[in-house]
Write a protein that holds these residues in place. Structure first.
Motif, PDB file in Angstrom:
ATOM      1  N   TRP A 177      13.253   8.904   6.964  1.00 41.92           N
ATOM      2  CA  TRP A 177      13.330   7.614   6.264  1.00 41.92           C
ATOM      3  C   TRP A 177      14.433   7.608   5.217  1.00 41.92           C
ATOM      4  O   TRP A 177      14.952   6.548   4.867  1.00 41.92           O
ATOM      5  CB  TRP A 177      11.980   7.174   5.678  1.00 41.92           C
ATOM      6  N   CYS A 202       4.862  12.142   0.430  1.00 45.28           N
ATOM      7  CA  CYS A 202       5.061  12.724   1.761  1.00 45.28           C
ATOM      8  C   CYS A 202       5.087  14.233   1.595  1.00 45.28           C
ATOM      9  O   CYS A 202       6.162  14.855   1.639  1.00 45.28           O
ATOM     10  CB  CYS A 202       6.371  12.235   2.374  1.00 45.28           C
ATOM     11  N   PHE A 247       8.256   8.500  12.230  1.00 43.16           N
ATOM     12  CA  PHE A 247       7.187   9.414  12.639  1.00 43.16           C
ATOM     13  C   PHE A 247       7.698  10.506  13.567  1.00 43.16           C
ATOM     14  O   PHE A 247       8.714  10.355  14.257  1.00 43.16           O
ATOM     15  CB  PHE A 247       6.031   8.665  13.304  1.00 43.16           C
ATOM     16  N   PRO A 281       4.140  -0.367   7.905  1.00 46.92           N
ATOM     17  CA  PRO A 281       4.470   1.044   7.714  1.00 46.92           C
ATOM     18  C   PRO A 281       5.341   1.206   6.473  1.00 46.92           C
ATOM     19  O   PRO A 281       6.124   0.315   6.148  1.00 46.92           O
ATOM     20  CB  PRO A 281       5.226   1.421   8.989  1.00 46.92           C
ATOM     21  N   SER A 282       5.193   2.331   5.824  1.00 42.95           N
ATOM     22  CA  SER A 282       5.906   2.689   4.589  1.00 42.95           C
ATOM     23  C   SER A 282       5.342   2.012   3.343  1.00 42.95           C
ATOM     24  O   SER A 282       5.781   2.312   2.232  1.00 42.95           O
ATOM     25  CB  SER A 282       7.423   2.431   4.667  1.00 42.95           C
ATOM     26  N   GLN A 283       4.352   1.116   3.526  1.00 39.33           N
ATOM     27  CA  GLN A 283       3.768   0.439   2.359  1.00 39.33           C
ATOM     28  C   GLN A 283       3.102   1.453   1.428  1.00 39.33           C
ATOM     29  O   GLN A 283       3.272   1.406   0.211  1.00 39.33           O
ATOM     30  CB  GLN A 283       2.749  -0.582   2.864  1.00 39.33           C
ATOM     31  N   ARG A 284       2.360   2.400   2.031  1.00 38.07           N
ATOM     32  CA  ARG A 284       1.708   3.451   1.228  1.00 38.07           C
ATOM     33  C   ARG A 284       2.772   4.251   0.462  1.00 38.07           C
ATOM     34  O   ARG A 284       2.650   4.532  -0.719  1.00 38.07           O
ATOM     35  CB  ARG A 284       0.928   4.386   2.175  1.00 38.07           C
ATOM     36  N   ARG A 285       3.846   4.547   1.181  1.00 34.56           N
ATOM     37  CA  ARG A 285       4.918   5.356   0.604  1.00 34.56           C
ATOM     38  C   ARG A 285       5.608   4.612  -0.548  1.00 34.56           C
ATOM     39  O   ARG A 285       5.879   5.189  -1.597  1.00 34.56           O
ATOM     40  CB  ARG A 285       5.912   5.668   1.735  1.00 34.56           C
ATOM     41  N   ARG A 321      -1.419  -3.446   7.495  1.00 27.37           N
ATOM     42  CA  ARG A 321      -0.401  -3.086   6.515  1.00 27.37           C
ATOM     43  C   ARG A 321       0.896  -2.736   7.228  1.00 27.37           C
ATOM     44  O   ARG A 321       0.899  -2.344   8.391  1.00 27.37           O
ATOM     45  CB  ARG A 321      -0.874  -1.938   5.636  1.00 27.37           C
ATOM     46  N   TYR A 323      11.620  -2.800   5.726  1.00 25.91           N
ATOM     47  CA  TYR A 323      10.595  -2.422   6.706  1.00 25.91           C
ATOM     48  C   TYR A 323      11.054  -1.100   7.321  1.00 25.91           C
ATOM     49  O   TYR A 323      12.153  -1.037   7.892  1.00 25.91           O
ATOM     50  CB  TYR A 323      10.479  -3.502   7.801  1.00 25.91           C
ATOM     51  N   PHE A 333       9.635   2.379   9.642  1.00 24.73           N
ATOM     52  CA  PHE A 333       8.655   3.348  10.157  1.00 24.73           C
ATOM     53  C   PHE A 333       9.391   4.626  10.486  1.00 24.73           C
ATOM     54  O   PHE A 333      10.591   4.618  10.792  1.00 24.73           O
ATOM     55  CB  PHE A 333       7.831   2.807  11.335  1.00 24.73           C
TER      56      PHE A 333
END
Ligand code: NDP
Ligand code: PYC
Length: 345
Positions: free
Chosen positions: A126, A45, A180, A307-311, A305, A176, A178
């Motif tokens: 987050w 991030c 933004f 949210p936050s999976q990439r992170r 996907r 889980y 998110f």
């Protein structure tokens, strides 16, 4: 000339903490904010990673955040609303102080809210939300910022980029989450486009005359747009109401008036609400955590996907392999470490 360097997470953490100690922050402030900044970098991030260090030090040098702040927990017996007075310091140590009691009361009462007042907030939300989910609780968190976003249909900055985050605990795995900005993108993203000399995507911003622009400098001088038109605009407005007007703290316009510039980190309050899913389910059919897993499986089962999976993937990778910083980033850290606040113009 420095080269790109890969740091173990703990090494980078110690280095960032040392920068803040050298700049005069007490231990409680330095430890908390170094942790969230390095967590931002670790989780890929970049808009809330080490690039934020200069802004926080500029805020310190301008006398707009207290380096020696000692947050205080104000919690009436049995009440669902807790308050932490951040004492003019950063929001993160105030949250760290309030988390345990917030979780305890949410479990006991079904829900509880943590109000943070008189804080400087520069980080991704987050971090707070994951603190609450790690206690087995669901969570929403929000805060204003400073006026950089025009309301839908308007033409001047009024709202902040006002982040909104939600977390749900998942037994045995990452939660889980998110999180933004309620603007099309975080303001930090605009700054990264500016530094990279790249035009913004269409639809992100208007210039000082209210005309659409893809020029990052014109966007920074004008206003960003809310995400989803009138819907994001309304959510951003709700955040001004709940986490400024309702908690007796500055809204985005007042924060900008107080600072006089967007070059410093904004000062205002924050609202974090924790929920006990078991208490809300109250024994009705179906375990809420099992039902949540069924929903997540159905989402992922369609090829979408979470949210936050990439992170979380970035986090797992950085934890294994370390965090790689560019030569310029390493040089910046060295300068801040060696020169302290003298390195800040
Ligand atoms: P993004 O648009 O980058 O991401 C928003 C969320 O959507 C993330 O949880 C992200 O997960 C998820 N997401 C992105 N793409 C997909 C996809 N294809 N499918 C499913 N989920 C997806 O965030 P913003 O730029 O709006 O905000 C970035 C950060 O800036 C936030 O952490 C926010 O808290 C912070 N911020 C802080 C402010 C402050 O005042 N303190 C003000 C404004 C923003 P993933 O990360 O895994 O991609
Ligand atoms: O990226 O919009 C942003 C932001 C504002 C304050 C902290 N982050």
């Amino acid at each position: 000339m420095n080269q790109a360097v890969t740091f173990p997470v703990e090494t980078l953490l110690a280095r960032v903490e040392a920068i803040y100690r050298r700049a005069g922050l007490n231990m409680v402030q330095a430890t908390s904010i170094a942790r969230v900044i390095v967590a931002g970098e670790r989780d890929a991030c970049k808009s809330h990673g080490i690039y934020r260090i200069e802004g926080t030090l500029r805020t310190l040098k301008a006398g707009k955040v207290r380096p020696d702040a000692q947050p205080r927990l104000l919690a009436g017996e049995g009440e669902a609303i807790l308050r932490v007075d951040a004492d003019g310091g950063f929001a993160n140590p105030a949250f760290d102080l309030g988390l345990g009691e917030l979780a305890k009361r949410a479990r006991k009462l079904g829900m509880a809210a943590l109000v943070i007042n008189d804080c400087t907030h520069f980080s991704a939300l987050w971090s707070e939300v994951e603190g609450v989910t790690s206690e087995g609780l669901a969570c929403i968190a929000m805060c204003p910022s400073y006026s950089t976003v025009a309301p839908a249909g308007g033409n001047q900055a009024l709202l902040g980029t006002n982040p909104f985050a939600f977390g749900w605990p998942r037994p045995g795995g990452h939660p889980y989450v998110f999180d933004f900005a309620t603007s099309v993108a975080a303001r930090g993203e605009i700054e990264l486009y500016r530094r990279a000399g790249k035009p913004l995507p269409e639809g992100w911003a208007i210039d000082a005359d209210g005309q659409p622009t893809t020029d990052p400098d014109a966007a920074l001088a004008g206003a960003m747009l809310p995400f989803g038109g009138h819907k994001g605009s309304a959510i951003g407005t709700m955040i001004e109401l709940l986490s400024a007007a309702m908690i007796g703290d500055m809204n985005s316009r007042e924060s900008l008036d107080y600072l006089g510039t967007t070059a410093l980190a904004p000062k205002h309050g924050e609202l974090i609400i924790a929920f006990s899913p078991e208490r809300f389910a109250a024994g009705r059919p179906g375990n809420p955590f099992d039902r949540a897993e069924t929903l997540f499986e159905a989402i992922v089962g369609q090829g979408a996907r979470l949210p936050s999976q990439r992170r979380f993937q970035a986090r797992d990778r950085a934890t294994r392999e370390g965090i790689t910083l560019s030569a310029e980033e390493v040089a910046l850290l060295d300068r801040l470490h060696d020169q302290g606040l003298d390195a800040i113009s």
